[in-house]
Design a protein around this motif. Structure first.
Motif, mmCIF file in Angstrom:
data_model
loop_
_atom_site.group_PDB
_atom_site.id
_atom_site.type_symbol
_atom_site.label_atom_id
_atom_site.label_comp_id
_atom_site.label_asym_id
_atom_site.label_seq_id
_atom_site.Cartn_x
_atom_site.Cartn_y
_atom_site.Cartn_z
ATOM 1 N N ASN A 49 0.797 -1.233 0.000
ATOM 2 C CA ASN A 49 0.000 0.000 0.000
ATOM 3 C C ASN A 49 0.829 1.283 0.000
ATOM 4 O O ASN A 49 0.291 2.367 0.216
ATOM 5 C CB ASN A 49 -0.915 0.004 1.224
ATOM 6 C CG ASN A 49 -1.981 -1.070 1.147
ATOM 7 O OD1 ASN A 49 -2.984 -0.929 0.467
ATOM 8 N ND2 ASN A 49 -1.743 -2.175 1.852
ATOM 9 N N SER A 50 2.139 1.172 -0.237
ATOM 10 C CA SER A 50 2.960 2.378 -0.289
ATOM 11 C C SER A 50 4.105 2.188 -1.267
ATOM 12 O O SER A 50 4.507 1.066 -1.574
ATOM 13 C CB SER A 50 3.507 2.714 1.103
ATOM 14 O OG SER A 50 4.485 1.779 1.518
ATOM 15 N N SER A 51 4.619 3.310 -1.730
ATOM 16 C CA SER A 51 5.781 3.317 -2.614
ATOM 17 C C SER A 51 6.476 4.648 -2.456
ATOM 18 O O SER A 51 5.963 5.571 -1.803
ATOM 19 C CB SER A 51 5.359 3.105 -4.066
ATOM 20 O OG SER A 51 4.593 4.220 -4.515
ATOM 21 N N ALA A 52 7.653 4.784 -3.076
ATOM 22 C CA ALA A 52 8.363 6.051 -3.000
ATOM 23 C C ALA A 52 7.535 7.174 -3.610
ATOM 24 O O ALA A 52 7.533 8.313 -3.122
ATOM 25 C CB ALA A 52 9.710 5.931 -3.701
ATOM 26 N N ALA A 53 6.815 6.881 -4.682
ATOM 27 C CA ALA A 53 5.993 7.891 -5.343
ATOM 28 C C ALA A 53 4.671 8.126 -4.630
ATOM 29 O O ALA A 53 4.079 9.208 -4.739
ATOM 30 C CB ALA A 53 5.734 7.478 -6.791
ATOM 31 N N SER A 54 4.212 7.126 -3.888
ATOM 32 C CA SER A 54 2.924 7.235 -3.196
ATOM 33 C C SER A 54 3.056 6.680 -1.774
ATOM 34 O O SER A 54 2.560 5.592 -1.464
ATOM 35 C CB SER A 54 1.848 6.465 -3.967
ATOM 36 O OG SER A 54 0.592 6.575 -3.322
ATOM 37 N N PRO A 55 3.737 7.432 -0.908
ATOM 38 C CA PRO A 55 3.929 6.955 0.474
ATOM 39 C C PRO A 55 2.609 6.968 1.244
ATOM 40 O O PRO A 55 1.690 7.723 0.933
ATOM 41 C CB PRO A 55 4.920 7.960 1.051
ATOM 42 C CG PRO A 55 4.671 9.214 0.272
ATOM 43 C CD PRO A 55 4.320 8.770 -1.126
ATOM 44 N N ILE A 56 2.554 6.124 2.257
ATOM 45 C CA ILE A 56 1.352 6.074 3.084
ATOM 46 C C ILE A 56 1.372 7.235 4.074
ATOM 47 O O ILE A 56 2.428 7.591 4.613
ATOM 48 C CB ILE A 56 1.244 4.716 3.809
ATOM 49 C CG1 ILE A 56 -0.175 4.457 4.272
ATOM 50 C CG2 ILE A 56 2.226 4.617 4.970
ATOM 51 C CD1 ILE A 56 -0.422 2.997 4.661
ATOM 52 N N ALA A 57 0.234 7.867 4.281
ATOM 53 C CA ALA A 57 0.148 9.008 5.197
ATOM 54 C C ALA A 57 -0.095 8.514 6.618
ATOM 55 O O ALA A 57 -0.812 7.523 6.824
ATOM 56 C CB ALA A 57 -0.974 9.939 4.777
ATOM 57 N N PRO A 58 0.496 9.184 7.598
ATOM 58 C CA PRO A 58 0.221 8.796 8.992
ATOM 59 C C PRO A 58 -1.268 8.897 9.284
ATOM 60 O O PRO A 58 -1.901 9.910 8.956
ATOM 61 C CB PRO A 58 1.016 9.829 9.801
ATOM 62 C CG PRO A 58 2.059 10.338 8.856
ATOM 63 C CD PRO A 58 1.438 10.304 7.501
ATOM 64 N N PRO A 59 -1.864 7.866 9.866
ATOM 65 C CA PRO A 59 -3.298 7.951 10.197
ATOM 66 C C PRO A 59 -3.584 9.090 11.173
ATOM 67 O O PRO A 59 -2.768 9.398 12.044
ATOM 68 C CB PRO A 59 -3.585 6.595 10.848
ATOM 69 C CG PRO A 59 -2.502 5.690 10.367
ATOM 70 C CD PRO A 59 -1.297 6.555 10.217
ATOM 71 N N VAL A 60 -4.731 9.712 10.996
ATOM 72 C CA VAL A 60 -5.184 10.737 11.940
ATOM 73 C C VAL A 60 -5.877 10.023 13.100
ATOM 74 O O VAL A 60 -6.826 9.263 12.868
ATOM 75 C CB VAL A 60 -6.147 11.724 11.261
ATOM 76 C CG1 VAL A 60 -6.658 12.749 12.269
ATOM 77 C CG2 VAL A 60 -5.475 12.412 10.087
#
Length: 600
Positions: free
Chosen positions: A581-592
């Motif tokens: 679910n993550s990549s260098a181009a599309s990193p995962i955002a820290p959950p709120v």
């Protein structure tokens, strides 16, 4: 230390064979008691020792294998300033801890270094990957004299703990280098940990330090509730007894052996009213600024015990709490991860053989990173990092910012719960939600590159630091009523006073009203799963780790699930989730952290 363990007799500060001369020392003590300070031996014309001797006690606790400087908030302490403001200081790392301890010992001929448990367990990869042998090697180099066991010393069971004490290669993984692991050259004390079959202590209950005519006894215990915070397999065949009763029992035994100066090493702790390490928890009165289990323990431990070195809560304090006779007694804790050490002065009275309690002084000191690194520790870290690098440096995902593990609901806890729900659905598409215990979230993830891997890159080593326990992901069926009950157990029963808020997957929301008491703090009619109320009669498939699935942390309801399915370990689940679910181009955002609405 078990009878089979052989201490390093070349160690200048070590003296293990102490009891054989007890009768002779008692006679000398009686003679000295009758003489004034400064008297001379008439036969030899030599001055007798001064009546009082200051003994330096350096102590720390809850190192958890943090050999390298901890990252993020785990590697900082808060300092209270004279004007009432606070500042944070980077702290920790054994290269710096070694320097600080060695500098503190300079000029102190009578110096002891002791610890309050959890030296190992829940460790970063550099130690945990090698079953904490690197940490034991570091503690040997730190000249640790003695420690109590903590609950995490039982993470891999009693047999492994004895191996850490006595040495020998790991029974499964073997030797990691061309040298056989020697084990700890300091004793682990476990006075209240008994073998069920024999009723005898698993390890030595106490140890006596002696230098010339000064002797001090150390009794070591862990919290009685260790079975509630460790996997069932880790404490199999063991019984954990009451801390106070055990300490008092062995205090009497030490006194019968002529040892009147006694320190208790207790892996249980308190909660000061401030997070600042230098907060005065004796303000306005002795011990008024601290709460938690250690307060009742301190108030009931025999007055014959002169000081308590504690741990477990990862808090920092140097307080006085009245003993049962109403006399103030020092109680200390040095936070965790090697960020602080405590320096306590025990004034030993040669005439009585006891500590002059009114003269005891104690304070916590920051393990700053502004001092020179200890070269032997740098070499040790380099050796083990070289062995760990092929595994630890592998990238497993990308994040767009820091994912901290702080707060009642933490972004890191949410991320793990989301990963376990995602992984659970791979095992069984009917998986409905996931719950993660907060104590299993050992660290957060930092965006900034730590070892040249690049900003935002999550390495296996970083993931291991977050989840080092090798718990499996378990799927179980529960009724809706059981799910609600499990949520209420966060704030009731064993968790009524020290709440344990489960970290929920994104599809579970509810309100936690902290103005109420007990189970009522979970507002039942606000609980929603995918936006809909929980149906008490329906069946829900819940993903947890094996610790919670065994009823750990007081969540007895989570130990009653049915239709079990056991998956991979929780770190593997997190790795798979981040990779997918993550990549260098599309990193995962820290959950709120907004899944739990908190009313205060």
């Amino acid at each position: 230390m078990p009878a089979t363990a052989q201490p390093n007799q070349s160690r200048r500060r070590r003296t293990y064979g102490m009891l054989a001369a007890a009768a002779g020392l008692a006679t000398v003590g009686a003679m000295l008691a009758a003489l004034p300070a400064g008297a001379h031996d008439s036969r030899h014309g030599k001055p007798l020792p001064n009546r009082y001797q200051d003994v330096q006690l350096l102590s720390f606790n809850d190192l958890h294998g943090n050999l390298e400087p901890p990252a993020g908030s785990s590697g900082r302490v808060t300092e209270l300033q004279a004007d009432g403001t606070t500042k944070t200081i980077d702290a920790g790392g054994v290269e710096y801890l070694a320097t600080h301890l060695r500098q503190a010992r300079e000029g102190n001929k009578y110096s002891i270094t002791a610890a309050g448990g959890d030296m190992v367990g829940a460790s970063p990869l550099i130690s945990g990957l090698f079953h904490d042998e690197p940490t034991i090697e570091a503690l040997n180099k730190l000249d640790l004299d003695v420690t109590s066991v903590g609950n995490h010393e039982f993470d891999e069971g009693a047999k492994e703990l004895r191996r850490l004490q006595n040495g020998g290669c790991h029974p499964t993984d073997g030797c990691y280098t061309d040298k056989k692991f020697k084990g700890a050259d300091f004793p682990y004390l476990a006075a209240n940990v008994l073998k069920e079959k024999t009723g005898k202590p698993l390890l030595k209950p106490y140890w006596i330090w002696k230098k010339k005519d000064v002797k001090i006894g150390f009794i070591g215990v862990t919290l009685e509730d260790t079975p509630g915070v460790v996997s069932a397999e880790g404490v199999k065949g063991l019984t954990f007894k009451d801390e106070v009763q055990t300490i008092n029992k062995y205090a009497r035994e030490l006194q019968r052996k002529g040892v009147k100066s006694i320190v208790a090493l207790i892996h249980e702790g308190g909660l000061p009213a401030s997070q600042s390490y230098n907060y005065d928890c004796d303000s306005p009165g002795g011990g008024d600024g601290i709460s938690g289990p250690i307060v009742d323990i301190a108030k009931n431990v025999s007055p014959s015990v002169d000081a308590l070195v504690t741990g477990h809560t990862h808090a920092a304090y140097a307080c006085t709490i009245d003993d049962p006779s109403g006399k103030p007694r020092t109680v200390t804790s040095a936070a965790s991860f090697g960020r602080l050490y405590t320096d306590t002065t025990l004034t030993y009275d040669r005439f009585t053989g006891d500590i002059a309690r009114t003269a005891v002084k104690s304070a916590n000191h920051v393990v700053t990173r502004t001092v020179p690194k200890a070269p032997d520790m740098t070499s040790l870290i380099s050796k083990w990092n070289t062995l760990a690098a092929p595994i630890g440096n592998r990238a497993i995902g990308h994040i767009s910012g820091d994912v901290p593990n702080t707060g009642t609901e933490s972004p890191m806890g949410d991320l793990i719960a989301d990963a376990q729900l995602w992984y659970g659905k791979k095992l069984d598409a009917d998986t409905d939600l996931a719950l993660m215990n907060p104590g299993g979230v050992r660290a957060g993830l930092t965006y900034a590159a730590k070892a040249g891997e690049g900003d935002g890159v999550v390495t296996y080593a970083e993931g291991f630091t977050v989840q080092p326990f090798a718990n499996t992901v378990n799927l179980q069926n529960f009724t809706g009523a059981q799910v609600v009950q499990a949520l209420k157990e966060q704030v009731s029963g064993p968790n009524a006073t020290a709440t344990k808020i489960l970290q929920p997957s994104a599809n579970l929301t509810y309100t936690l009203d902290l103005t109420k008491t007990g189970a009522d703090r979970v507002v039942t009619d606000t609980i929603r799963l995918n936006g809909a109320p929980i149906d008490p009669a329906a069946t829900y498939r819940v993903a947890t780790n094996s610790f919670l699935a065994g009823g750990g942390d007081g969540f007895t309801t989570l130990g009653q699930g049915t239709n079990d399915l056991v998956g991979l370990d929780d770190l593997a689940a997190l790795e798979q989730y981040l990779t997918a679910n993550s990549s260098a181009a599309s990193p995962i955002a820290p959950p709120v952290p907004n899944r739990i609405t908190i009313v205060q």
